[in-house]
Design a protein around this motif. Structure first.
Motif, PDB file in Angstrom:
ATOM      1  N   ALA A  19       0.835  -1.201   0.000  1.00 35.09           N
ATOM      2  CA  ALA A  19       0.000   0.000   0.000  1.00 35.09           C
ATOM      3  C   ALA A  19       0.872   1.255   0.000  1.00 35.09           C
ATOM      4  CB  ALA A  19      -0.925   0.005   1.223  1.00 35.09           C
ATOM      5  N   GLY A  48       6.647  -6.656   6.157  1.00 33.95           N
ATOM      6  CA  GLY A  48       5.186  -6.754   6.137  1.00 33.95           C
ATOM      7  C   GLY A  48       4.662  -8.104   5.707  1.00 33.95           C
ATOM      8  N   GLY A 378      -4.545  -0.177   2.541  1.00 32.87           N
ATOM      9  CA  GLY A 378      -4.079  -1.546   2.801  1.00 32.87           C
ATOM     10  C   GLY A 378      -4.759  -2.153   4.015  1.00 32.87           C
ATOM     11  N   PHE A 387      -7.172  -7.640   0.267  1.00 30.30           N
ATOM     12  CA  PHE A 387      -5.876  -8.319   0.087  1.00 30.30           C
ATOM     13  C   PHE A 387      -4.839  -7.398  -0.588  1.00 30.30           C
ATOM     14  CE2 PHE A 387      -8.966 -11.859   0.202  1.00 30.30           C
ATOM     15  CZ  PHE A 387      -8.428 -12.620   1.223  1.00 30.30           C
TER      16      PHE A 387
HETATM   17  C1  LIG Z   1      -0.008 -15.421   5.575  1.00 24.84           C
HETATM   18  C2  LIG Z   1      -0.581 -14.462   4.578  1.00 24.84           C
HETATM   19  C3  LIG Z   1      -0.682 -14.834   3.234  1.00 24.84           C
HETATM   20  C4  LIG Z   1      -1.234 -13.946   2.309  1.00 24.84           C
HETATM   21  N1  LIG Z   1      -1.312 -14.323   1.000  1.00 24.84           N
HETATM   22  C5  LIG Z   1      -1.838 -13.466   0.086  1.00 24.84           C
HETATM   23  C6  LIG Z   1      -1.863 -13.812  -1.293  1.00 24.84           C
HETATM   24  O1  LIG Z   1      -1.357 -14.859  -1.725  1.00 24.84           O
HETATM   25  N2  LIG Z   1      -2.457 -12.936  -2.148  1.00 24.84           N
HETATM   26  C7  LIG Z   1      -3.000 -11.743  -1.743  1.00 24.84           C
HETATM   27  O2  LIG Z   1      -3.555 -11.009  -2.582  1.00 24.84           O
HETATM   28  N3  LIG Z   1      -2.939 -11.376  -0.440  1.00 24.84           N
HETATM   29  C8  LIG Z   1      -2.357 -12.190   0.461  1.00 24.84           C
HETATM   30  N4  LIG Z   1      -2.268 -11.808   1.777  1.00 24.84           N
HETATM   31  C9  LIG Z   1      -2.718 -10.450   2.158  1.00 24.84           C
HETATM   32  C10 LIG Z   1      -1.651  -9.385   1.815  1.00 24.84           C
HETATM   33  O3  LIG Z   1      -0.384  -9.858   2.160  1.00 24.84           O
HETATM   34  C11 LIG Z   1      -1.936  -8.091   2.542  1.00 24.84           C
HETATM   35  O4  LIG Z   1      -3.282  -7.726   2.338  1.00 24.84           O
HETATM   36  C12 LIG Z   1      -1.011  -6.960   2.053  1.00 24.84           C
HETATM   37  O5  LIG Z   1       0.335  -7.309   2.220  1.00 24.84           O
HETATM   38  C13 LIG Z   1      -1.311  -5.675   2.807  1.00 24.84           C
HETATM   39  O6  LIG Z   1      -0.403  -4.682   2.449  1.00 24.84           O
HETATM   40  P1  LIG Z   1      -0.117  -3.447   3.422  1.00 24.84           P
HETATM   41  O7  LIG Z   1       0.834  -2.566   2.703  1.00 24.84           O
HETATM   42  O8  LIG Z   1      -1.380  -2.881   3.890  1.00 24.84           O
HETATM   43  O9  LIG Z   1       0.527  -4.090   4.737  1.00 24.84           O
HETATM   44  P2  LIG Z   1       1.846  -4.912   4.963  1.00 24.84           P
HETATM   45  O10 LIG Z   1       2.244  -5.643   3.744  1.00 24.84           O
HETATM   46  O11 LIG Z   1       1.665  -5.721   6.189  1.00 24.84           O
HETATM   47  O12 LIG Z   1       2.935  -3.785   5.240  1.00 24.84           O
HETATM   48  C14 LIG Z   1       2.897  -2.969   6.383  1.00 24.84           C
HETATM   49  C15 LIG Z   1       4.251  -2.295   6.540  1.00 24.84           C
HETATM   50  O13 LIG Z   1       4.227  -1.388   7.623  1.00 24.84           O
HETATM   51  C16 LIG Z   1       5.437  -1.521   8.370  1.00 24.84           C
HETATM   52  N5  LIG Z   1       5.165  -1.014   9.726  1.00 24.84           N
HETATM   53  C17 LIG Z   1       4.424  -1.602  10.709  1.00 24.84           C
HETATM   54  N6  LIG Z   1       4.344  -0.780  11.778  1.00 24.84           N
HETATM   55  C18 LIG Z   1       5.052   0.341  11.468  1.00 24.84           C
HETATM   56  C19 LIG Z   1       5.320   1.544  12.158  1.00 24.84           C
HETATM   57  N7  LIG Z   1       4.845   1.795  13.392  1.00 24.84           N
HETATM   58  N8  LIG Z   1       6.089   2.483  11.542  1.00 24.84           N
HETATM   59  C20 LIG Z   1       6.584   2.265  10.292  1.00 24.84           C
HETATM   60  N9  LIG Z   1       6.361   1.131   9.596  1.00 24.84           N
HETATM   61  C21 LIG Z   1       5.585   0.191  10.169  1.00 24.84           C
HETATM   62  C22 LIG Z   1       5.754  -2.994   8.270  1.00 24.84           C
HETATM   63  O14 LIG Z   1       7.091  -3.287   8.546  1.00 24.84           O
HETATM   64  C23 LIG Z   1       5.369  -3.273   6.811  1.00 24.84           C
HETATM   65  O15 LIG Z   1       6.425  -3.007   5.922  1.00 24.84           O
HETATM   66  C24 LIG Z   1      -1.703 -12.666   2.726  1.00 24.84           C
HETATM   67  C25 LIG Z   1      -1.581 -12.295   4.068  1.00 24.84           C
HETATM   68  C26 LIG Z   1      -1.027 -13.174   4.989  1.00 24.84           C
HETATM   69  C27 LIG Z   1      -0.904 -12.744   6.412  1.00 24.84           C
END
Ligand SMILES: Cc1cc2nc3c(=O)[nH]c(=O)nc-3n(C[C@H](O)[C@H](O)[C@H](O)COP(=O)(O)OP(=O)(O)OC[C@H]3O[C@@H](n4cnc5c(N)ncnc54)[C@H](O)[C@@H]3O)c2cc1C
Length: 552
Positions: A19, A48, A378, A387
């Motif tokens: 995201a 993440g 996200g 997702f």
């Molecule tokens: C086991 C598993 C399998 C999955 N498989 C799939 C799949 O095959 N296909 C699919 O479409 N989706 C899948 N998903 C869902 C998908 O991974 C997530 O929806 C997606 O990664 C979300 O993206 P995001 O950027 O919101 O969060 P994240 O990818 O979790 O990233 C969050 C980021 O914030 C950082 N962060 C956290 N706290 C702080 C802070 N206080 N300050 C600064 N940085 C911080 C973290 O280090 C991380 O880099 C899966 C999820 C899981 C748990």
């Protein structure tokens, strides 16, 4: 503090997951003069939920395969009708564009014999899951840097800065120097993922969680405290996971036709959802697994022996080469051969998530919260079952809104007050008057979540959790933390406790049962559409959290 401790940026992104990275890329694309900064607590190429490897884009409306309306119908089924379609519609409309963008960067989307993308069913209805290979997270990180965004790794954000009613920036902790740094910004995007460390996993390991263990609801705590609203906290999700192996697999297994079988070898989903079987909404599938165990028909497992060998090869390549390479060794060492052996599963701990659950910050079609200039995307945004594609679509949408507004420096950000307060807090943790180590503190509230907040829920148990953890909230600022890393871990645990208490409050408020296993109230066993087919919105009031029905 000296002068260099306060930095200005036009667009501040908290969290470098899909995201956050996509928001940075899109913002720079639209306006290369925009100063864009990502603050990330880990390192963006590996961090993440997506850092562990992903074998599918779970939710793409591929032209000719699915439609936006079908996608909305599928989300309505998994959420039991409790969702705001605005964001899901944005995701549906943008998702194919995201796929094409990723493909252009070198993410692989294998084609079937007919030359088309391989699109499978994972949602209870429709086909939206596109097979994917390659190093997604590393590629996105590379593109983020190429786009010209400033990436500051090892900078967890620990507080937000307000500028009157608007957002004014954030404070990060530099893990290398231990110094606090204020980032003044007119637009801040919260995208730190979901909250993994809420319930205690069956292994007892604090970090042995289904979701990324260092994403623990910090966006929610900081956003709420800044005035944004939360929703979906009663949706206390649990997934199924391979026993003793900390990695999912259920989506890969189910979409390729694996069966859930009990200890007697019966395909038991016919008892719980005969039409949809393994494709039933996650909460129904979860309850079925638990019911089978309770009835003495466990252990429950995924079975593959009925599948053609080429399908098992596909499953192995998805899991072993992309999702969880260490699973190959795990199966080998255990002597498990998917062609003949079932793989035992267990239910995971309770967690909260926007992108594969309902919990999150409430945002509009551009992810903007009720605090002007404060956005979410996200897994931190309430974007049910969005997702990966949902995270990236909403990252793009936020960036478009930010780029379209002229970045104006906050007039009077409360930087000094925030920094002084945080410096005093760090000093207090260094003294650590509580004499209870962080791991014991965290273990205790997570064990209490298992006992009182995890389903089956009841008013008495939920209230007991709130009562028992009240003292922990009072004590939490005295947990010993001697170095910056420990302070970050304390901050994660505080956010986890905050989320768990919100989950208890929301669960107490919703006096019905819904979402299968996830919100099963033994004292209100029926689903009550007339009164409760609505989201619960939580906002900070003068005397604590105020809970309201969205459509009241
Ligand atoms: C086991 C598993 C399998 C999955 N498989 C799939 C799949 O095959 N296909 C699919 O479409 N989706 C899948 N998903 C869902 C998908 O991974 C997530 O929806 C997606 O990664 C979300 O993206 P995001 O950027 O919101 O969060 P994240 O990818 O979790 O990233 C969050 C980021 O914030 C950082 N962060 C956290 N706290 C702080 C802070 N206080 N300050 C600064 N940085 C911080 C973290 O280090 C991380 O880099 C899966 C999820 C899981 C748990």
């Amino acid at each position: 503090m000296n002068e260099t401790d306060s930095v200005y940026t036009d667009f501040l992104i908290v969290g470098g997951g899909p995201a956050g990275c996509m928001a940075a890329i899109r913002a720079k694309e639209l306006d290369p003069t925009l100063d864009v900064t990502i603050l990330e607590k880990a390192e963006i190429s590996r961090s993440g939920a997506a850092g562990r490897g992903m074998d599918a884009l779970n939710n793409v409306v591929v032209p000719g395969v699915g439609t936006v309306e079908e996608y909305l119908e599928a989300v309505e089924i998994v959420t039991d009708g409790v969702f705001d379609p605005t964001i899901s519609r944005v995701i549906a409309e943008r998702s194919f564009g995201i796929l094409k963008r990723l493909e252009g960067w070198g993410v692989e989307f294998p084609r079937g014999k007919d030359g088309n993308y391989i699109v499978n069913q994972f949602h209870p209805k429709g086909r939206f899951l596109v097979e994917m290979r390659g190093e997604l997270k590393k590629i996105i990180a590379r593109e983020t840097r190429k786009a010209g965004a400033t990436v500051m790794n090892r900078h967890p954000v620990v507080d937000l800065i307000k500028d009157g009613e608007r957002i004014g920036g954030a404070v990060a902790l530099d893990l290398e120097t231990g110094r606090l740094r204020a980032f003044v910004a007119p637009a801040v995007l919260l995208c730190t993922g979901g909250a993994a460390r809420i319930g205690l996993s069956n292994t007892g390991y604090l970090h042995g969680t289904f979701d990324c263990p260092w994403c623990n609801g910090e966006s929610w705590k900081m956003g709420y405290e800044a005035g944004a609203s939360l929703t979906g906290f009663e949706y206390t999700a649990r997934s199924s996971m391979t026993r003793d192996f900390n990695g999912a697999g259920q989506s890969t297994f189910i979409r390729h036709g694996a069966w859930l079988v009990n200890g007697l070898g019966e395909r038991f989903m016919k008892r719980y959802d005969p039409e949809r079987m393994e494709h039933a909404p996650a909460g129904i599938r979860g309850r079925a697994i638990i019911e089978e165990e309770k009835a003495g028909r466990g252990p429950v497992a995924f079975a593959f022996s009925h599948l053609p060998p080429e399908t098992v090869d596909l499953i192995e390549s998805a899991v072993f080469d992309v999702e969880r390479p260490t699973m190959r060794d795990y199966f080998r060492n255990k002597g498990i051969d998917l062609r003949k052996d079932p793989v035992e599963v267990v239910m995971t701990e309770v967690y909260l998530c926007g992108g594969h659950g309902l919990a999150g910050l409430v945002g509009d079609a551009w992810g903007e919260t009720r605090v002007p200039g404060l956005f979410a995307a996200g897994d931190s945004l309430a974007n049910p079952y969005g997702f990966l594609a949902g995270a990236m679509c909403m990252g793009e949408a936020v960036a478009e809104r930010v780029a379209e507004r002229k970045a104006m420096r906050p007039e009077d950000p409360d930087t000094r007050e925030r920094l002084e307060r945080l410096e005093a807090l760090i000093e207090r943790h260094k003294t650590g008057a509580l004499q209870v180590p962080l791991r014991d503190f965290e273990y205790k509230f997570r064990r209490l979540v298992n006992e009182y907040v995890a389903p089956p829920k009841s008013a008495r148990k939920l209230q007991r959790f709130l009562d028992e953890t009240e003292a922990m909230v009072r004590d939490q600022d005295d947990i010993p933390a001697r170095d910056p890393h420990q302070f970050m871990k304390v901050f994660e645990a505080k956010a986890g406790l905050f989320c768990a208490r919100m989950a208890a409050r929301a669960s107490l408020f919703r006096t019905e049962s819904r979402f299968g296993l996830y919100h099963e109230r033994v004292d209100y066993p029926e689903k009550d559409d007339e009164n409760w087919k609505t989201r619960i919105i939580i906002t900070a009031g003068p005397n604590g959290p105020v809970l309201e029905k969205e459509n009241a």
